[in-house]
Structure formats: structure tokens, C-alpha cells
Design an enzyme around this catalytic site. Structure first.
Site, PDB file in Angstrom:
ATOM      1  CG  ASP A  45      17.240  14.899 -43.425  1.00  0.00           C
ATOM      2  OD1 ASP A  45      18.430  15.016 -43.059  1.00  0.00           O
ATOM      3  OD2 ASP A  45      16.577  13.848 -43.229  1.00  0.00           O
TER       4      ASP A  45
ATOM      5  CB  THR B 199      33.446   9.244 -44.010  1.00  0.00           C
ATOM      6  OG1 THR B 199      33.628  10.482 -43.342  1.00  0.00           O
ATOM      7  CG2 THR B 199      34.733   8.442 -44.000  1.00  0.00           C
TER       8      THR B 199
ATOM      9  CG  LEU C  47      32.429  18.302 -38.999  1.00  0.00           C
ATOM     10  CD1 LEU C  47      31.792  17.552 -37.847  1.00  0.00           C
ATOM     11  CD2 LEU C  47      31.409  19.231 -39.638  1.00  0.00           C
TER      12      LEU C  47
ATOM     13  CE  LYS D 201      36.492  11.705 -42.179  1.00  0.00           C
ATOM     14  NZ  LYS D 201      36.583  12.642 -41.101  1.00  0.00           N
TER      15      LYS D 201
ATOM     16  CG  ASN E 146      38.358   9.644 -39.205  1.00  0.00           C
ATOM     17  OD1 ASN E 146      38.831  10.731 -38.877  1.00  0.00           O
ATOM     18  ND2 ASN E 146      37.075   9.482 -39.466  1.00  0.00           N
TER      19      ASN E 146
ATOM     20  CG  PHE F  14      43.341  12.596 -31.383  1.00  0.00           C
ATOM     21  CD1 PHE F  14      42.243  11.776 -31.511  1.00  0.00           C
ATOM     22  CD2 PHE F  14      43.217  13.932 -31.692  1.00  0.00           C
ATOM     23  CE1 PHE F  14      41.035  12.278 -31.961  1.00  0.00           C
ATOM     24  CE2 PHE F  14      42.019  14.458 -32.149  1.00  0.00           C
ATOM     25  CZ  PHE F  14      40.926  13.623 -32.283  1.00  0.00           C
TER      26      PHE F  14
ATOM     27  CB  CYS G 280      33.720   9.229 -37.302  1.00  0.00           C
ATOM     28  SG  CYS G 280      32.533  10.410 -37.934  1.00  0.00           S
TER      29      CYS G 280
ATOM     30  CE  LYS H 148      30.310   6.294 -40.517  1.00  0.00           C
ATOM     31  NZ  LYS H 148      31.251   6.713 -41.538  1.00  0.00           N
TER      32      LYS H 148
ATOM     33  CE  LYS I  22      33.840  14.914 -30.133  1.00  0.00           C
ATOM     34  NZ  LYS I  22      34.846  15.492 -30.981  1.00  0.00           N
TER      35      LYS I  22
HETATM   36  N1  NAD Z   1      29.473  13.121 -37.350  1.00  0.00           N
HETATM   37  C1  NAD Z   1      30.727  13.453 -37.559  1.00  0.00           C
HETATM   38  O1  NAD Z   1      31.450  13.924 -36.663  1.00  0.00           O
HETATM   39  C2  NAD Z   1      31.330  13.300 -38.925  1.00  0.00           C
HETATM   40  C3  NAD Z   1      32.545  13.940 -39.228  1.00  0.00           C
HETATM   41  C4  NAD Z   1      33.081  13.799 -40.507  1.00  0.00           C
HETATM   42  C5  NAD Z   1      32.423  13.001 -41.446  1.00  0.00           C
HETATM   43  N2  NAD Z   1      31.254  12.368 -41.117  1.00  0.00           N
HETATM   44  C6  NAD Z   1      30.579  11.566 -42.144  1.00  0.00           C
HETATM   45  O2  NAD Z   1      29.508  12.330 -42.686  1.00  0.00           O
HETATM   46  C7  NAD Z   1      28.403  11.471 -43.028  1.00  0.00           C
HETATM   47  C8  NAD Z   1      27.143  11.934 -42.306  1.00  0.00           C
HETATM   48  O3  NAD Z   1      27.356  11.797 -40.919  1.00  0.00           O
HETATM   49  P1  NAD Z   1      26.373  12.453 -39.842  1.00  0.00           P
HETATM   50  O4  NAD Z   1      26.978  12.199 -38.510  1.00  0.00           O
HETATM   51  O5  NAD Z   1      26.052  13.846 -40.261  1.00  0.00           O
HETATM   52  O6  NAD Z   1      25.085  11.521 -40.056  1.00  0.00           O
HETATM   53  P2  NAD Z   1      23.600  11.766 -39.514  1.00  0.00           P
HETATM   54  O7  NAD Z   1      23.013  10.414 -39.365  1.00  0.00           O
HETATM   55  O8  NAD Z   1      23.634  12.700 -38.351  1.00  0.00           O
HETATM   56  O9  NAD Z   1      22.887  12.537 -40.707  1.00  0.00           O
HETATM   57  C9  NAD Z   1      22.526  11.949 -41.944  1.00  0.00           C
HETATM   58  C10 NAD Z   1      21.252  12.633 -42.440  1.00  0.00           C
HETATM   59  O10 NAD Z   1      20.980  12.200 -43.769  1.00  0.00           O
HETATM   60  C11 NAD Z   1      19.587  12.074 -43.934  1.00  0.00           C
HETATM   61  N3  NAD Z   1      19.321  11.239 -45.115  1.00  0.00           N
HETATM   62  C12 NAD Z   1      19.558   9.920 -45.280  1.00  0.00           C
HETATM   63  N4  NAD Z   1      19.194   9.533 -46.528  1.00  0.00           N
HETATM   64  C13 NAD Z   1      18.742  10.642 -47.148  1.00  0.00           C
HETATM   65  C14 NAD Z   1      18.213  10.898 -48.458  1.00  0.00           C
HETATM   66  N5  NAD Z   1      18.107   9.922 -49.364  1.00  0.00           N
HETATM   67  N6  NAD Z   1      17.825  12.145 -48.749  1.00  0.00           N
HETATM   68  C15 NAD Z   1      17.924  13.138 -47.855  1.00  0.00           C
HETATM   69  N7  NAD Z   1      18.419  12.957 -46.605  1.00  0.00           N
HETATM   70  C16 NAD Z   1      18.812  11.728 -46.263  1.00  0.00           C
HETATM   71  C17 NAD Z   1      19.130  11.482 -42.607  1.00  0.00           C
HETATM   72  O11 NAD Z   1      17.756  11.682 -42.376  1.00  0.00           O
HETATM   73  C18 NAD Z   1      20.007  12.274 -41.613  1.00  0.00           C
HETATM   74  O12 NAD Z   1      19.367  13.459 -41.182  1.00  0.00           O
HETATM   75  C19 NAD Z   1      28.863  10.059 -42.673  1.00  0.00           C
HETATM   76  O13 NAD Z   1      29.428   9.470 -43.795  1.00  0.00           O
HETATM   77  C20 NAD Z   1      29.948  10.298 -41.623  1.00  0.00           C
HETATM   78  O14 NAD Z   1      30.873   9.263 -41.584  1.00  0.00           O
HETATM   79  C21 NAD Z   1      30.683  12.519 -39.890  1.00  0.00           C
END
Ligand code: NAD
Length: 466
Positions: free
Chosen positions: A30, A120, A152, A223, A227, A268, A279, A282, A339
Site C-alpha cells: 500500500d 472493478t 465479495l 463484474k 452489480n 436482493f 460499489c 459507482k 449495510k
Molecule cells: N469494497 C468492496 O466491497 C468491493 C467488492 C468488489 C470489488 N471492489 C473493487 O475493488 C477495488 C478496491 O476497492 P476497496 O473497497 O478495497 O478500496 P479501498 O479504498 O478500501 O482500498 C484501496 C487501497 O489502495 C491503496 N492504493 C491506492 N493507490 C495505490 C498505489 N499506487 N499503490 C499502492 N496502494 C495504493 C489505498 O491506499 C487503499 O488502501 C475497487 O475497484 C472496487 O470497486 C470492491
């Protein structure tokens, strides 16, 4: 296998912890120094069931945390990109974080590896990642870009990852498919589920899961389309709930009748104050934008979004019709997360409603089992945070249930009523039976169901006893 996961958020952290639990060596990367330090200290920055156990089990062993993306890339057979893809002001996905990761890792590709989109992303992103990697000097023979969307759900993320309905892998070469098969083999072979210390299966879990291999474009579309379909189910049911209110039908009965059709299914279909989270809102906008860019005007999605927003406004109108005026009223709020089961407040309809109520001059006393710390960063003034549900009820003109946490569905109703100034409950999640609430002396309003007058409830109770 050696796996680097870039982005230690809700998806990255869970992906990394689960890959470690099935036997891989994981480096979680990160670029947020505070997050890294807290993870290295043993903290768990998000509320997610089983995540603390998994991190505890593998921290310093099969899981390492790092800020050095280049070195993590060099050491890995697979690099998962799990950074955020927030919406731009035009509604399409902001892919600059993904691009910046692709740029950074290009110098670390010296032997064959797969670069996996876990975030995503819209269709064509894998092609762009390939272009950026090549443009920045990576040898195209030394990598493949794979799409492996994540399905997830926050709150049950660990079990969703380990016991998925399916695993979708989009590839353009057999070599990449082979790496992905090997990565997921502990799940697809069923090996993980036979282990004595595996994370317990949710009910019902179909194991082993199916691995669906597709093209990268199809995986990217799967994906977004999944959604959009789920959000459509929610909005559809909310529209039906509004009709139920108009004609005096009960949406819970209607839902049961519709959901029992195996072609539709019961999930749902819960009416409420609308979907939220990081999610659905957006991803729907991004899917609509990418469809438009490619010549299809996906108006159905616009309507899904409109119904969702309208649902919140309807709830505010309902509150106004019960309370008459808002200014100076004390409202107890149960739930701030988008939620139940999570501390995530991104695009939470509960948070949006609280902000509406504050603008109207209400005084809010709110409680959430997990999301208070995050909420404090957003709701800086006008909100008192309670230590439990009963404290929010103290002296309240009305109580609003805005998140479907399990603990809100089993409150001591007598105690709750005795604490309130007026026994009025506006339930945005249909957690209670209107007749039971009326029997306990509440004026109770929910979604898609008529409220039961107290005298009818008392009569029903008398008949029940007889
Ligand atoms: N949250 C969900 O339930 C969920 C489910 C399925 C898919 N997604 C998708 O997964 C992706 C991530 O979602 P999330 O909720 O985990 O996001 P999040 O914001 O919780 O986590 C993203 C992480 O990436 C890090 N980051 C950003 N740029 C970086 C870089 N250049 N190098 C290293 N780390 C970096 C940020 O510091 C952060 O910790 C999104 O595209 C989202 O749509 C999310």
C-alpha cells in the site's frame, strides 16, 4: 505461489489474507504509510469477520506488508491490482490509480508473471494496462494481463472469498490461465475445505467452486453486469414497495411470493432506503458511461439509479408526515454503515439521511456497532454518538432504523419505548412486524407496509390470547 497484492483496502486485504490462508506467500502493498504502519503493528483497519484471525495467523509468516511495489513485483508470480476506482465527476471510473500502479510495476517485470485486475474496471482496461506496461519498457513476452473480478460483499468478505459462488478469470493466453488455475487450485480442488483449520463454511456453501474461464473483456463485463443486475433487483423491489404503500398491500408478502420463484430467487429483494456503498453507485454509473462510449444508451440503469435516490427522499417525506416539522426535534438514529456487518460508510444512505436531517435542523443521537469512528470524520457537528441503541432512544421525538444490523432486529421494545419522548419509529429496513410494534405501543412506519393502529393491534392480541 508468490503473490503481490497492490492496495490493502477492503478487497486487497481480504484477498491477501485469504491467499495466505490457502497456502500462498503474499506481499500486501500500500502507498498509505499510516495504513501500512498500523497493519505492521498488528491492527486491523477494517471491520470484517474472520479477517483479524487470518491476519494474526499469517502476519510475519506467509503475509508481509510493504510499501515497495517494485520489489514486491520482482518477487511475485502474480501481481493483483486492488486499488480504488472511484467515479470521476462525469460518472465514469477514474482509472488513474490503476494506471499509476501499471506504470510503477513495469520496471519489475523481468521474468514471466501475470498482472491481475482485481479492482472493478470497465471493459478494455486490461488492454490499457498491457499498453502502459509495454510503453514503460516491460517485455510483452514476460507478462499477461488477467481480469479476475471480485464478488465479495463487505461484512462477509472472507467467507465470500473462500466459498465463492464462482471464480471468474478472463485471460488471453493458456499460459496465464494455467497460472490462475494453480492460484485457485486449493479452492477449486476442494483441498482447502477438507482442512481442520479452514475458516468455517457459511450456510449454504457449494464447494468446490466453479472456475469460469473467459476472455478478459467478458470478465470485465461480468463484474459490471452483475452489480448492475443486483442493484436493479433492489430498485425493482423498492418500486414495488411504493405501489404496495399506495394500494395497501404488504411488500414483505409480495417479496415472499416473488422470491419463491426459483427463476427470481429471494436475495436482493429487501425493500429499504436504497443501496449504497463503494460499489453499486459507482459501478452503475461507470457501466452506463462505458455502454454509452461504445454506442449503447443503457437507460434502464439511469432508472435504477433514479429509483434508488427517490427512495431516500420518500423516507424523508414519510418522516415529515409523521413529525410535521423537523427543526429542533431530537432523532435517534440506529445505523450509519451502508449495510449491516461493515464499518464502511461510503455512499451510505443512512449517512445521507442524517446529513439531510441535520440540514433541516434536527438534533441527532446516533449509534452504529462498527461505523462510529469513520462517521465522526464526516459528521463533525450536530451529532451526538451513543454507546448503544437504548442511549439513542433517550428523550427522542422519534427513532429511525437506517442500517439492517442484526442487533437492531432484537431490541427490548418495552425498554426502548420507556426511554423515548414519543414512541415513534421510522424503520427504513423493515426489521419489525408492524402489528407487534403497535402492540408494544409504537407508532411504527416502515417501507411498503401499512402501519397498524394501536387499537387494531390490541384487538388482534386479545383474539390471539382467546
Ligand atoms: N469494497 C468492496 O466491497 C468491493 C467488492 C468488489 C470489488 N471492489 C473493487 O475493488 C477495488 C478496491 O476497492 P476497496 O473497497 O478495497 O478500496 P479501498 O479504498 O478500501 O482500498 C484501496 C487501497 O489502495 C491503496 N492504493 C491506492 N493507490 C495505490 C498505489 N499506487 N499503490 C499502492 N496502494 C495504493 C489505498 O491506499 C487503499 O488502501 C475497487 O475497484 C472496487 O470497486 C470492491
Amino acid at each position: 505461489m508468490r503473490v503481490a497484492v497492490v492496495g490493502s483496502g477492503y478487497v486487497g486485504l481480504v484477498t491477501g489474507a485469504c491467499f495466505a490462508d490457502v497456502g500462498h506467500e503474499v506481499i500486501l502493498v500500500d502507498n498509505d504509510a499510516n495504513k501500512l504502519a498500523s497493519l505492521q503493528n498488528g491492527d486491523v483497519p477494517i471491520h470484517e469477520k474472520f479477517l483479524p484471525e487470518l491476519l494474526e495467523r499469517h502476519r510475519g509468516g506467509r503475509i508481509k506488508f510493504s510499501g515497495d511495489l517494485l520489489s514486491a513485483t520482482q518477487q511475485s508470480d502474480a501481481v493483483f491490482i486492488a486499488v480504488g476506482t472511484p467515479p470521476t465527476e462525469h460518472g465514469d471510473a477514474d482509472l488513474s490509480y490503476v494506471e499509476s500502479v501499471a506504470h510503477e510495476i513495469s520496471a519489475g517485470i523481468k521474468r514471466y508473471k501475470v498482472i491481475v485486475e482485481k479492482s472493478t474496471v470497465p471493459v478494455y482496461t486490461s488492454q490499457w494496462i498491457r499498453t502502459i506496461l509495454t510503453r514503460n519498457g516491460a517485455d510483452p513476452a514476460q507478462f499477461d494481463v488477467v481480469s479476475n473480478p471480485e464478488f465479495l460483499r463487505e461484512g462477509t468478505a472472507v467467507t465470500d472469498f473462500l466459498y465463492p459462488d464462482r471464480i471468474v478469470v478472463g485471460v488471453e493466453s493458456e499460459k496465464a490461465a494455467e497460472v490462475m488455475r494453480e492460484l485457485y487450485a486449493p479452492l477449486t480442488s476442494g483441498w482447502y475445505y477438507g482442512r481442520a483449520d479452514s475458516i468455517p463454511a457459511p450456510e449454504p456453501a457449494k464447494v468446490p467452486p466453479r472456475l469460469i474461464i473467459t476472455s478478459t473483456k467478458s470478465a470485465e463485463l461480468i463484474k459490471h453486469a452483475s452489480n448492475a443486475f443486483l442493484a436493479m433487483k433492489i430498485s425493482f423491489m423498492n418500486a414495488v414497495a411504493s405501489i404496495c404503500e399506495s394500494v395497501g398491500a404488504n411488500v414483505e408478502q409480495v417479496k415472499d411470493g416473488i422470491g419463491s420463484d426459483s427463476r427470481i430467487g429471494p436475495k436482493f429483494l429487501n425493500p429499504g432506503i436504497g443501496y449504497g456503498g463503494s460499489c453499486f453507485p459507482k459501478d452503475l454509473m461507470a457501466f452506463r458511461a462505458v455502454a454509452k462510449e461504445n454506442g449503447y444508451d443503457f437507460r434502464l440503469l439511469e432508472e435504477v439509479i433514479r429509483i434508488n435516490e427517490e427512495q431516500r427522499h420518500r423516507f424523508m417525506r414519510k418522516a415529515r408526515s409523521v413529525l410535521w416539522t423537523f427543526r429542533g426535534k431530537r432523532i435517534g438514529v440506529l445505523g450509519l454503515a451502508f449495510k449491516g456487518g461493515t464499518d464502511d460508510i461510503r455512499e451510505s444512505p443512512a449517512m445521507l439521511l442524517v446529513q439531510d436531517l441535520l440540514r433541516e435542523g434536527c438534533h441527532i443521537c446516533a449509534y452504529d456497532p462498527a461505523a462510529i469512528e469513520r462517521s465522526k470524520e464526516v459528521l463533525k457537528t450536530g451529532v451526538e454518538f451513543a454507546k448503544d441503541a437504548y442511549q439513542t432512544a433517550k428523550g427522542a421525538d422519534a427513532l429511525m432504523i437506517l442500517t439492517e444490523w442484526e442487533e437492531f432486529a432484537s431490541l427490548d421494545l418495552e425498554r426502548l419505548r420507556s426511554l423515548m419522548k414519543f414512541p415513534i419509529i421510522l424503520d427504513g429496513r423493515n426489521l419489525y412486524d408492524p402489528t407487534v410494534m403497535a402492540q408494544h405501543g409504537f407508532t411504527y412506519h416502515s417501507i411498503g407496509r401499512a402501519s397498524v393502529p394501536a387499537e387494531v393491534a390490541r384487538l388482534e392480541k386479545k383474539l390471539e390470547r382467546a
